[in-house]
Design an enzyme around this catalytic site. Sequence first.
Site, PDB file in Angstrom:
ATOM      1  N   TYR A  98       0.889  -1.145   0.152  1.00  0.00           N
ATOM      2  CA  TYR A  98       0.179   0.038  -0.072  1.00  0.00           C
ATOM      3  C   TYR A  98       0.991   1.370   0.146  1.00  0.00           C
ATOM      4  O   TYR A  98       0.209   2.320  -0.314  1.00  0.00           O
ATOM      5  CB  TYR A  98      -0.944  -0.075   1.090  1.00  0.00           C
ATOM      6  N   ARG A 143       9.881 -18.540  -8.890  1.00  0.00           N
ATOM      7  CA  ARG A 143      10.907 -18.537  -8.391  1.00  0.00           C
ATOM      8  C   ARG A 143      11.677 -19.639  -8.904  1.00  0.00           C
ATOM      9  O   ARG A 143      12.358 -20.442  -7.878  1.00  0.00           O
ATOM     10  CB  ARG A 143      11.115 -18.263  -6.902  1.00  0.00           C
ATOM     11  N   PHE A 156       1.388  -9.901  -9.072  1.00  0.00           N
ATOM     12  CA  PHE A 156       1.982  -8.401  -8.636  1.00  0.00           C
ATOM     13  C   PHE A 156       2.478  -7.656  -9.746  1.00  0.00           C
ATOM     14  O   PHE A 156       2.843  -6.593  -9.613  1.00  0.00           O
ATOM     15  CB  PHE A 156       2.867  -8.619  -7.237  1.00  0.00           C
TER      16      PHE A 156
HETATM   17 FE1  HAS Z   1      -1.000  -8.817  -3.214  1.00  0.00          FE
HETATM   18  C1  HAS Z   1       1.186 -11.287  -2.678  1.00  0.00           C
HETATM   19  C2  HAS Z   1      -3.268 -10.244  -1.387  1.00  0.00           C
HETATM   20  C3  HAS Z   1      -3.082  -5.667  -3.455  1.00  0.00           C
HETATM   21  C4  HAS Z   1       1.523  -6.758  -4.466  1.00  0.00           C
HETATM   22  N1  HAS Z   1       0.710  -8.908  -3.616  1.00  0.00           N
HETATM   23  C5  HAS Z   1       1.710 -10.112  -3.402  1.00  0.00           C
HETATM   24  C6  HAS Z   1       2.983  -9.851  -3.690  1.00  0.00           C
HETATM   25  C7  HAS Z   1       3.274  -8.505  -4.083  1.00  0.00           C
HETATM   26  C8  HAS Z   1       1.947  -8.012  -3.966  1.00  0.00           C
HETATM   27  C9  HAS Z   1       4.366  -8.064  -4.660  1.00  0.00           C
HETATM   28  O1  HAS Z   1      -3.600 -12.714   0.492  1.00  0.00           O
HETATM   29  C10 HAS Z   1       4.077 -11.039  -3.759  1.00  0.00           C
HETATM   30  C11 HAS Z   1       4.912 -11.171  -2.469  1.00  0.00           C
HETATM   31  C12 HAS Z   1       5.982 -12.211  -2.488  1.00  0.00           C
HETATM   32  O2  HAS Z   1       7.088 -11.926  -3.275  1.00  0.00           O
HETATM   33  O3  HAS Z   1       5.591 -12.989  -1.977  1.00  0.00           O
HETATM   34  N2  HAS Z   1      -3.063  -8.109  -2.532  1.00  0.00           N
HETATM   35  C13 HAS Z   1      -3.810  -9.130  -2.003  1.00  0.00           C
HETATM   36  C14 HAS Z   1      -5.042  -8.356  -1.787  1.00  0.00           C
HETATM   37  C15 HAS Z   1      -4.747  -7.202  -2.279  1.00  0.00           C
HETATM   38  C16 HAS Z   1      -3.536  -7.016  -2.842  1.00  0.00           C
HETATM   39  C17 HAS Z   1      -6.147  -8.845  -1.020  1.00  0.00           C
HETATM   40  N3  HAS Z   1      -0.840  -6.639  -3.929  1.00  0.00           N
HETATM   41  C18 HAS Z   1      -1.888  -5.710  -3.750  1.00  0.00           C
HETATM   42  C19 HAS Z   1      -1.075  -4.507  -4.235  1.00  0.00           C
HETATM   43  C20 HAS Z   1       0.018  -4.547  -4.537  1.00  0.00           C
HETATM   44  C21 HAS Z   1       0.356  -6.078  -4.369  1.00  0.00           C
HETATM   45  C22 HAS Z   1      -1.881  -3.096  -4.362  1.00  0.00           C
HETATM   46  C23 HAS Z   1       1.397  -3.836  -5.246  1.00  0.00           C
HETATM   47  C24 HAS Z   1       1.077  -2.531  -5.527  1.00  0.00           C
HETATM   48  N4  HAS Z   1      -1.150 -10.333  -2.455  1.00  0.00           N
HETATM   49  C25 HAS Z   1      -2.098 -10.791  -1.608  1.00  0.00           C
HETATM   50  C26 HAS Z   1      -1.907 -12.048  -1.059  1.00  0.00           C
HETATM   51  C27 HAS Z   1      -0.588 -12.272  -1.455  1.00  0.00           C
HETATM   52  C28 HAS Z   1      -0.222 -11.359  -2.259  1.00  0.00           C
HETATM   53  C29 HAS Z   1      -2.833 -13.140  -0.324  1.00  0.00           C
HETATM   54  C30 HAS Z   1       0.181 -13.632  -0.842  1.00  0.00           C
HETATM   55  C31 HAS Z   1      -0.013 -14.916  -1.931  1.00  0.00           C
HETATM   56  C32 HAS Z   1       0.894 -15.905  -1.807  1.00  0.00           C
HETATM   57  O4  HAS Z   1       0.276 -17.109  -1.740  1.00  0.00           O
HETATM   58  O5  HAS Z   1       2.181 -15.780  -1.696  1.00  0.00           O
HETATM   59  C33 HAS Z   1      -5.947  -6.058  -2.118  1.00  0.00           C
HETATM   60  O6  HAS Z   1      -5.279  -4.782  -1.774  1.00  0.00           O
HETATM   61  C34 HAS Z   1      -6.584  -5.693  -3.481  1.00  0.00           C
HETATM   62  C35 HAS Z   1      -7.721  -4.555  -3.380  1.00  0.00           C
HETATM   63  C36 HAS Z   1      -7.911  -4.203  -4.739  1.00  0.00           C
HETATM   64  C37 HAS Z   1      -9.345  -3.901  -5.505  1.00  0.00           C
HETATM   65  C38 HAS Z   1      -9.259  -3.378  -6.860  1.00  0.00           C
HETATM   66  C39 HAS Z   1      -9.848  -2.115  -6.876  1.00  0.00           C
HETATM   67  C40 HAS Z   1      -9.883  -1.476  -8.307  1.00  0.00           C
HETATM   68  C41 HAS Z   1      -9.320  -0.137  -8.602  1.00  0.00           C
HETATM   69  C42 HAS Z   1      -9.238   0.140  -9.916  1.00  0.00           C
HETATM   70  C43 HAS Z   1     -10.532   0.809 -10.360  1.00  0.00           C
HETATM   71  C44 HAS Z   1     -10.511   0.984 -11.866  1.00  0.00           C
HETATM   72  C45 HAS Z   1     -11.354   1.804 -12.615  1.00  0.00           C
HETATM   73  C46 HAS Z   1     -11.021   1.864 -14.051  1.00  0.00           C
HETATM   74  C47 HAS Z   1     -12.088   2.895 -11.787  1.00  0.00           C
HETATM   75  C48 HAS Z   1     -10.207  -4.527  -4.865  1.00  0.00           C
HETATM   76  C49 HAS Z   1      -9.240   1.002  -7.391  1.00  0.00           C
HETATM   77  C50 HAS Z   1     -12.192   2.645 -14.701  1.00  0.00           C
HETATM   78  C51 HAS Z   1     -11.782   2.680 -16.346  1.00  0.00           C
HETATM   79  C52 HAS Z   1     -12.319   3.309 -17.134  1.00  0.00           C
HETATM   80  C53 HAS Z   1     -12.100   3.034 -18.589  1.00  0.00           C
HETATM   81  C54 HAS Z   1     -13.666   3.835 -16.831  1.00  0.00           C
HETATM   82  C1  HEM Z   2       9.528 -11.323 -10.581  1.00  0.00           C
HETATM   83  C2  HEM Z   2       9.173 -10.352 -15.281  1.00  0.00           C
HETATM   84  C3  HEM Z   2       8.994  -5.682 -14.321  1.00  0.00           C
HETATM   85  C4  HEM Z   2       8.828  -6.421  -9.700  1.00  0.00           C
HETATM   86  C5  HEM Z   2       9.445 -11.514 -12.013  1.00  0.00           C
HETATM   87  C6  HEM Z   2       9.247 -12.828 -12.858  1.00  0.00           C
HETATM   88  C7  HEM Z   2       9.046 -12.393 -13.973  1.00  0.00           C
HETATM   89  C8  HEM Z   2       9.213 -11.015 -14.174  1.00  0.00           C
HETATM   90  C9  HEM Z   2       9.087 -13.629 -15.207  1.00  0.00           C
HETATM   91  C10 HEM Z   2       9.108 -14.247 -12.129  1.00  0.00           C
HETATM   92  C11 HEM Z   2      10.497 -14.647 -11.532  1.00  0.00           C
HETATM   93  C12 HEM Z   2      10.175 -15.973 -10.836  1.00  0.00           C
HETATM   94  O1  HEM Z   2       9.376 -16.071 -10.181  1.00  0.00           O
HETATM   95  O2  HEM Z   2      11.271 -16.945 -11.210  1.00  0.00           O
HETATM   96  C13 HEM Z   2       9.253  -9.027 -15.618  1.00  0.00           C
HETATM   97  C14 HEM Z   2       9.041  -8.431 -16.834  1.00  0.00           C
HETATM   98  C15 HEM Z   2       9.118  -7.061 -16.657  1.00  0.00           C
HETATM   99  C16 HEM Z   2       9.092  -6.935 -15.339  1.00  0.00           C
HETATM  100  C17 HEM Z   2       9.163  -8.998 -18.093  1.00  0.00           C
HETATM  101  C18 HEM Z   2       8.896  -5.967 -17.442  1.00  0.00           C
HETATM  102  C19 HEM Z   2       9.722  -5.632 -18.370  1.00  0.00           C
HETATM  103  C20 HEM Z   2       8.668  -5.675 -13.080  1.00  0.00           C
HETATM  104  C21 HEM Z   2       8.291  -4.389 -12.425  1.00  0.00           C
HETATM  105  C22 HEM Z   2       8.278  -4.584 -11.205  1.00  0.00           C
HETATM  106  C23 HEM Z   2       8.600  -6.041 -10.954  1.00  0.00           C
HETATM  107  C24 HEM Z   2       8.059  -2.833 -13.128  1.00  0.00           C
HETATM  108  C25 HEM Z   2       7.973  -3.740 -10.029  1.00  0.00           C
HETATM  109  C26 HEM Z   2       8.037  -2.484 -10.077  1.00  0.00           C
HETATM  110  C27 HEM Z   2       9.195  -8.141  -9.622  1.00  0.00           C
HETATM  111  C28 HEM Z   2       9.329  -8.602  -8.362  1.00  0.00           C
HETATM  112  C29 HEM Z   2       9.397  -9.875  -8.664  1.00  0.00           C
HETATM  113  C30 HEM Z   2       9.526 -10.214  -9.836  1.00  0.00           C
HETATM  114  C31 HEM Z   2       9.220  -7.902  -6.930  1.00  0.00           C
HETATM  115  C32 HEM Z   2       9.615 -10.975  -7.618  1.00  0.00           C
HETATM  116  C33 HEM Z   2      11.185 -11.561  -7.353  1.00  0.00           C
HETATM  117  C34 HEM Z   2      11.049 -12.845  -6.480  1.00  0.00           C
HETATM  118  O3  HEM Z   2      10.319 -13.503  -6.460  1.00  0.00           O
HETATM  119  O4  HEM Z   2      12.082 -12.626  -5.726  1.00  0.00           O
HETATM  120  N1  HEM Z   2       9.542 -10.601 -13.017  1.00  0.00           N
HETATM  121  N2  HEM Z   2       9.167  -8.095 -14.577  1.00  0.00           N
HETATM  122  N3  HEM Z   2       8.966  -6.525 -12.162  1.00  0.00           N
HETATM  123  N4  HEM Z   2       9.206  -9.040 -10.675  1.00  0.00           N
HETATM  124 FE1  HEM Z   2       9.060  -8.232 -12.673  1.00  0.00          FE
END
Ligand code: HAS
Ligand code: HEM
Length: 573
Positions: free
Chosen positions: A242, A453, A390
């Site tokens: 967040y 990974r 993500f």
């Molecule tokens: Fe996540 C794993 C659950 C949000 C990033 N998350 C990850 C990891 C990353 C990450 C980096 O519960 C991997 C960590 C690792 O390396 O192990 N995540 C959630 C939940 C939310 C959530 C419940 N995640 C994010 C955000 C991230 C992020 C934000 C980065 C910025 N996540 C998980 C869970 C894991 C997890 C488990 C662990 C999984 C595992 O098994 O390892 C919530 O905050 C999401 C709420 C969001 C919504 C969507 C609202 C939509 C909006 C857009 C509106 C669009 C409009 C477009 C209006 C309900 C606000 C209109 C367009 C027109 C054209 C009109």
């Molecule tokens: C991991 C591709 C851009 C954040 C990975 C993995 C792939 C990938 C294939 C998975 C590797 C694995 O699990 O073995 C790409 C490509 C990108 C891109 C093609 C665009 C050119 C980004 C950006 C962000 C990001 C913009 C964040 C700002 C991460 C992170 C991981 C990851 C946090 C996890 C590393 C880990 O598991 O330790 N990416 N990525 N990537 N990427 Fe990207």
Amino acid sequence: ALPSKSAPSAALPGLDAATLSSLKKLTQYYAVTAFIALMIGVLLGPLQALNYGGINVYDYPLLKVLIKSYYQGLTLHGVLNALVFTQFFISGWMLYLPVRDLNARPNMKFAWFTYLMMTAGLLTAAVPLLTNNATVLYTFYPPLEGSPVFYIGAAVMVAASLLVAGQVVWLWLAWKRAHPGRVTPVVTYMSVATWLMWVVAALGLVIEVVVMLIPWSLGLTRGVDPLLARTLFWWTGHPIVYFWLLPAYISWYAFLPRQAGGRMASEGLTRLAFAMFLVFSVPVGLHHQYADPNVQNSWKIIHMFLTFLVAVPSLLTAFSAAASLEDAARARGGRGLIGWVRRLPWGNASMTAQVLAMISFIFGGAGGIVNASIAFSPVIHNTAWIPGHFHITVGTATTLTFMGVMFWLVPHLTGKRLASPRLALASVWWWFTGMMLFALGMHWQGLAGVPRRAQVSASTQQAVYDAMHLGLPKAITAASGIVLFIAAILFYTVLWRTLLSRRVDDPESTPIPASEAISPAGETLAGASPLVRRTEPLLALTFVALVLVILVYGPVIAPMLANYQFIPGQRLW
Ligand code: HAS
Ligand code: HEM
Ligand code: CU
């Protein structure tokens, strides 16, 4: 400029021209450092995407010179993109905005000091990363043991961000003292709430690194407890997402409506969303640890419910962001139930980047809810589904928004004009397309059981991987890497050409695109709605957040402390 409602007073000196110019330079330094980190990190991404397309490039001698292994590359990719890029950009952005909003003079010596400290931390951590002495991935789970220099550098970086938080909170409090009874302006409100959330969030990581990992990697303790370390890590590790997202929300709420030709929906609702993030972002970390042993199931389930609760302010954001876009498009003559979408200014690269980022986040958020559901988790945990999730949250919702912001922020800070707006527009469509393809390929592979990974393309694993018959998702993933590579080249061409061009305008002729609100919060607390009054005391809400964290983490952490395990470190690379 933000239409600051605050006249300078003796208690709070206003921004003078010299301070403003130094602040703009500092913001530019933060932002450009961030985008340099992203550039290096993003170069490695396509190689990883090729890996998940079954193509192994890691044995090429030329690449071997630069990185020793898939995992060294993956560590650099995760650290530079998710930790360095975000933190630098956000520290500049969320200092600049409240200062302009409050028209308050920051201590520029201190502000430059925080930048230099963060950069020093980055350069320190970079040494072991580049020399393959900290190939521990961006989560650095023990017992994987990296060089102490890596942990020290990372700690210095985080500490620097906390000092930026301190400066912003301090300025806000000075403003409050100088303007008793006034409602905090909304951009400042969002920034301060985000910084306070980050302070509560960072405690876990600070304790993990300072008390456990640094002494252990220096050889001062005979081992470290992996479960406790992971728990402290995810105390910070969930809310950090967040910390990456809310600065993008600031733009979606406060600036995007104006860029689209409309207004912010409601300041009160915006404040409610940020107040909820402040209180509920942290006590949810166990949703990353459903598979961890020795944590009671009841606590995992409580964290699951709190996770669903913290999705609510994102849903509020979705509806109010959609409302303000619709307001904009109808003001431009848009009609129909969804036909109005065509009337958004799609020729504007900055607006387009952010709307595409929002669209990606609909899928990213929905996937998050799946991840958080303890019944689904075993299907997708530790599979390619997770990187799929993500890259459309941090990799697109955040990154593409920041890219879009750069298209107006750089002209605003420097007086240079955006080089080739059409190339800029193309770059954001390429990025969005690439990331949607990537997400499709990776979610699909994850459902089939392909692990994250994993160097699945390496000769030792190839037979198993081939036998899974995933031709289509593999091809999609590999192709997405190429599309994203092209997107990055286009984007950086625009960015560097803009930055290297000559200053042609007075920077203030590109103003901050501050939006009016359809339903503003009002000027004074006495005249404001109960919602506005109750969301005003951010320090009290921070205290509530802290109490909630202690309630849901105390009983989880106490038994771990009582059974502390001394596990020796391992170097697996
Ligand atoms: Fe996540 C794993 C659950 C949000 C990033 N998350 C990850 C990891 C990353 C990450 C980096 O519960 C991997 C960590 C690792 O390396 O192990 N995540 C959630 C939940 C939310 C959530 C419940 N995640 C994010 C955000 C991230 C992020 C934000 C980065 C910025 N996540 C998980 C869970 C894991 C997890 C488990 C662990 C999984 C595992 O098994 O390892 C919530 O905050 C999401 C709420 C969001 C919504 C969507 C609202 C939509 C909006 C857009 C509106 C669009 C409009 C477009 C209006 C309900 C606000 C209109 C367009 C027109 C054209 C009109
Ligand atoms: C991991 C591709 C851009 C954040 C990975 C993995 C792939 C990938 C294939 C998975 C590797 C694995 O699990 O073995 C790409 C490509 C990108 C891109 C093609 C665009 C050119 C980004 C950006 C962000 C990001 C913009 C964040 C700002 C991460 C992170 C991981 C990851 C946090 C996890 C590393 C880990 O598991 O330790 N990416 N990525 N990537 N990427 Fe990207
Ligand atoms: Cu999480």
